[in-house]
Design an enzyme around this catalytic site. Structure first.
Site, PDB file in Angstrom:
ATOM      1  N   CYS A 100       0.851  -1.180   0.000  1.00  8.15           N
ATOM      2  CA  CYS A 100       0.000   0.000   0.000  1.00  8.15           C
ATOM      3  C   CYS A 100       0.890   1.235   0.000  1.00  8.15           C
ATOM      4  O   CYS A 100       1.283   1.737   1.036  1.00  8.15           O
ATOM      5  CB  CYS A 100      -0.862  -0.027   1.255  1.00  8.15           C
ATOM      6  SG  CYS A 100      -2.252   1.058   1.187  1.00  8.15           S
ATOM      7  N   LEU A 101       1.257   1.689  -1.200  1.00  8.91           N
ATOM      8  CA  LEU A 101       2.251   2.763  -1.274  1.00  8.91           C
ATOM      9  C   LEU A 101       1.607   4.135  -1.356  1.00  8.91           C
ATOM     10  O   LEU A 101       0.543   4.290  -1.868  1.00  8.91           O
ATOM     11  CB  LEU A 101       3.153   2.558  -2.497  1.00  8.91           C
ATOM     12  CG  LEU A 101       3.990   1.280  -2.436  1.00  8.91           C
ATOM     13  CD1 LEU A 101       4.514   0.929  -3.809  1.00  8.91           C
ATOM     14  CD2 LEU A 101       5.145   1.441  -1.466  1.00  8.91           C
TER      15      LEU A 101
END
Lengths: 105, 96, 124
Positions: free
Chosen positions: A104-105
């Site tokens: 989850c960037l």
């Protein structure tokens, strides 16, 4: 009602098996969300995703998975944003009892 | 053209996989355990020479391993030489 | 002012078994992260890397994530070009015909050609 020690510091469940619809409502409430049938549709889908792929989806995969299973109208980030404001992939995973998406960037 | 950095001994699958993809015009830099493929008069150095790639060995790694009898086809370079190679070959594959 | 972003093409080369080290997981994370940035790297499984595609993996007893299943999600990340070394599949008698990911098989010289099509290679 689950105790706070069942959750990590960000509110994600430690154990997938602790999850139940009531727990989902509890997590949602802590995020100021009231779950509707539209939310549940996505929650059920996320749990199916986790069973199939042993991971929580990042946004891109979530959008595509929703498009495939709920139709193109719901396979849009704007739709998911309206249900799970802020960071839809992260928030919906949290409510579905999945671990935090690790990409989850 | 590809710069292959080979950091595994000649009996490894990394060495075998690397060999499959080397072509003429490539460069192969032997480093770490890869330096054992630079030993003169060995099967490993012979098969590397047969690829017609340009062969290099990292001097410090060869010295550390005691590999002094380096095959004549293999040039010894230092880190600065390695950096220069990466400038010539933007496409680089690490085998380990 | 708008600046044009030039996309570099990248091939991830996966050569290690799924649970013997952290390399397979690191490669998968790299692939998924690339997708988050709309870069969509392509994947090549060669040598022992084909073991990541072995069907029927169940890593629950070890407490690991199931890498085989995670790989099945690649199409959802628009990672659609997955290549595999034919000889390595044969060595381990792995059948990828039922794989959820569309896989293209390549022999040694085709692998070499494939690698030269990319700006950068990342070996795991």
């Amino acid at each position: 009602m689950l105790c706070t020690n069942a959750f990590d510091e960000e509110g994600f469940l430690y154990n997938l098996t602790d999850w139940s619809p009531d727990v989902a409502a509890q997590i949602a409430a802590s995020e100021n969300l009231q779950l509707s049938s539209a939310h549940w549709e996505v929650i059920d889908l996320l749990r199916a995703y986790y069973l199939a792929y042993d991971s929580a989806p990042a946004m891109r995969a979530l959008v595509k998975y929703c498009a495939l299973h709920l139709g193109p109208e719901k396979g849009k980030s704007i739709y998911l944003m309206s249900l799970f404001p802020g960071s839809p992939a992260k928030l919906s995973s949290k409510i579905s009892g999945l671990p935090k998406p690790d990409n989850c960037l | 053209m590809i710069l292959h950095t080979l950091n595994a001994a000649p009996s490894s699958s990394a060495f075998a996989d690397c060999l499959k993809t080397i072509a003429e015009g490539d460069a192969v830099l032997l480093m770490g355990d890869g330096v054992y493929a630079a030993i003169a008069q060995t099967e490993a150095s012979r098969v590397l020479e047969a690829t017609k790639a340009t062969l290099y060995v990292l001097a410090d790694d060869a010295m550390t391993a005691g590999v002094l009898n380096v095959s004549a086809a293999v040039s010894s370079i230092d880190i600065a030489g390695f950096v220069a190679l990466t400038e010539t070959f933007p496409r680089q594959q690490a085998w380990y | 002012m708008m600046t044009a972003v030039t996309k570099k093409t990248v091939l991830i080369v996966l050569r290690h078994s799924p649970y013997g080290s952290g390399l397979a997981k690191a490669a998968l994370d790299t692939a998924l992260a690339s997708a988050a940035f709309e870069q969509s790297f392509d994947l090549l499984f060669m040598g022992d890397g084909v073991l990541q595609l072995h069907p029927g993996q169940d890593s629950r007893v070890k407490g690991f994530k199931n890498l085989g299943r995670q790989l099945a999600s690649l199409p959802l990340y628009e990672i659609n070009h997955v290549y595999v070394e034919t000889q390595a599949l044969a060595r381990y008698n792995i059948d990828v015909s039922k794989s959820p990911v569309h896989i293209q098989q390549l022999n040694g010289s085709e692998i070499r050609q494939l690698m030269t099509c990319y700006d950068h290679l990342m070996g795991f």
